[in-house]
Design a protein around this motif. Structure first.
Motif, short mmCIF file in Angstrom:
data_model
loop_
_atom_site.label_atom_id
_atom_site.label_comp_id
_atom_site.label_asym_id
_atom_site.label_seq_id
_atom_site.Cartn_x
_atom_site.Cartn_y
_atom_site.Cartn_z
N PHE A 86 0.95 -1.31 -0.08
CA PHE A 86 -0.10 0.04 0.12
C PHE A 86 1.01 1.07 0.17
N ALA A 87 0.40 2.22 -0.59
CA ALA A 87 1.32 3.57 -0.67
C ALA A 87 0.33 4.98 -0.37
N THR A 88 0.99 5.78 0.45
CA THR A 88 0.56 6.94 0.59
C THR A 88 1.30 7.88 0.26
N ASP A 89 1.25 9.36 0.15
CA ASP A 89 2.27 10.23 -0.08
C ASP A 89 3.37 10.37 1.19
N GLY A 90 2.86 9.78 2.22
CA GLY A 90 3.92 9.70 3.32
C GLY A 90 4.64 8.52 3.45
N GLY A 91 4.12 7.41 2.85
CA GLY A 91 5.20 6.32 2.85
C GLY A 91 4.44 5.26 2.34
N THR A 92 4.83 3.86 2.46
CA THR A 92 4.46 2.62 1.91
C THR A 92 4.38 1.48 3.04
N ALA A 93 3.55 0.81 2.66
CA ALA A 93 3.67 -0.37 4.01
C ALA A 93 3.19 -1.73 3.12
N VAL A 94 3.58 -2.74 3.69
CA VAL A 94 3.09 -4.21 3.10
C VAL A 94 2.37 -4.90 4.11
N ALA A 95 1.25 -5.65 3.95
CA ALA A 95 0.38 -6.16 5.00
C ALA A 95 -0.12 -7.51 4.40
N GLU A 96 -0.06 -8.33 5.24
CA GLU A 96 -0.62 -9.71 5.10
C GLU A 96 -1.63 -10.46 5.84
N CYS A 97 -2.66 -11.04 5.33
CA CYS A 97 -3.61 -11.80 6.37
C CYS A 97 -3.37 -13.22 6.54
N ALA A 99 -3.78 -16.37 9.86
CA ALA A 99 -4.66 -16.95 11.02
C ALA A 99 -5.07 -16.04 12.10
N GLY A 100 -4.03 -15.39 12.69
CA GLY A 100 -4.14 -14.65 13.79
C GLY A 100 -4.78 -13.11 13.34
N GLY A 101 -4.98 -12.83 12.09
CA GLY A 101 -5.71 -11.36 11.65
C GLY A 101 -4.50 -10.87 10.54
N VAL A 102 -4.51 -9.67 10.61
CA VAL A 102 -3.69 -8.92 9.59
C VAL A 102 -2.68 -8.41 10.24
N ARG A 103 -1.28 -8.35 9.52
CA ARG A 103 -0.21 -7.99 10.14
C ARG A 103 0.68 -7.26 9.30
N LEU A 104 1.35 -5.92 9.63
CA LEU A 104 2.13 -5.46 8.78
C LEU A 104 3.57 -6.17 8.66
N VAL A 105 3.95 -6.36 7.41
CA VAL A 105 5.19 -7.05 7.36
C VAL A 105 6.39 -6.15 7.03
N SER A 106 6.28 -4.73 6.56
CA SER A 106 7.13 -3.91 6.49
C SER A 106 6.48 -2.37 6.29
N TRP A 107 7.30 -1.67 6.48
CA TRP A 107 6.83 -0.10 6.21
C TRP A 107 8.18 0.76 6.10
N ALA A 108 7.77 1.81 5.21
CA ALA A 108 9.04 2.76 4.91
C ALA A 108 8.49 4.24 4.65
N PRO A 109 8.93 5.31 5.32
CA PRO A 109 8.49 6.47 5.17
C PRO A 109 9.07 7.04 3.79
N ALA A 110 8.11 7.98 3.21
CA ALA A 110 8.73 8.59 2.10
C ALA A 110 9.65 9.53 2.32
N ARG A 114 8.78 10.80 8.62
CA ARG A 114 9.18 9.64 9.32
C ARG A 114 8.02 8.80 9.87
N VAL A 115 8.10 7.64 10.44
CA VAL A 115 7.16 6.94 11.06
C VAL A 115 6.95 7.49 12.50
N ARG A 116 5.56 7.97 12.73
CA ARG A 116 5.44 8.27 13.92
C ARG A 116 4.63 7.12 14.92
N ASP A 117 4.18 6.30 14.45
CA ASP A 117 3.43 5.19 15.36
C ASP A 117 3.06 3.93 14.41
N VAL A 118 3.41 2.95 14.93
CA VAL A 118 3.25 1.69 13.95
C VAL A 118 2.34 0.57 15.15
#
Length: 154
Positions: A86-97, A99-110, A114-118
């Motif tokens: 997924f991409a926003t003007d502020g950065g990108t992230a990768v997520a996957e679904c 058994a335990g739900g969704v989780r963020l695999v990785s993220w990077a600010p543009a 900077r990353v404020r909260d995860v």
């Protein structure tokens, strides 16, 4: 000039030379982290290869490229479900679904952000906030079926 003045000047020059050599040696021991880019400067081809790889780098960069703000491109995940970038003007992230739900695999600010909260999950929803000099972007992701989907914040 007297003999004493010459000895003082020579001693001062020798002390400055030794201090400079010690400083240069210390910088060399610490490595490029103080004087340049860790790992060196990468070529455009190396960056494209790194972004195209299916697994994200351990530094938090994304392994899947997105087309535009809020859009996603699915790729099969080695663990379970579908992995999406997924991409926003502020950065990108990768997520996957999984058994335990969704989780963020990785993220990077543009650049300039900077990353404020995860909240990386796994959970019902995960989010990452990117803060820039004038704006903040929040990316929130949930699983719909077995696919991660960006959703509006509640």
């Amino acid at each position: 000039m007297g003999r004493r003045s010459i000895l003082v000047a020579a001693g001062w020059v020798a002390t400055v030379a030794v201090a400079t050599l010690i400083g240069l040696g210390a910088i060399r021991l610490v490595g490029e982290s103080l004087t340049g880019t860790p790992g060196g400067v990468r070529s455009e081809a190396e960056v494209e290869r790194a972004l195209a790889s299916p697994e994200p780098a351990p530094t938090g960069t994304t392994g899947t490229a997105s087309v535009g703000p809020g859009t996603a491109s699915p790729t099969p995940s080695a663990s379970s479900g579908v992995r999406r970038g997924f991409a926003t003007d502020g950065g990108t992230a990768v997520a996957e679904c999984g058994a335990g739900g969704v989780r963020l695999v990785s993220w990077a600010p543009a650049q300039g952000y900077r990353v404020r909260d995860v909240d990386r999950g796994p959970d019902d929803d995960v989010e990452v906030k990117f803060r820039g000099p004038t704006r903040e972007y929040e990316l929130k992701v949930r699983c719909i079926g077995s696919e991660p989907v960006a959703v509006a914040d509640d």
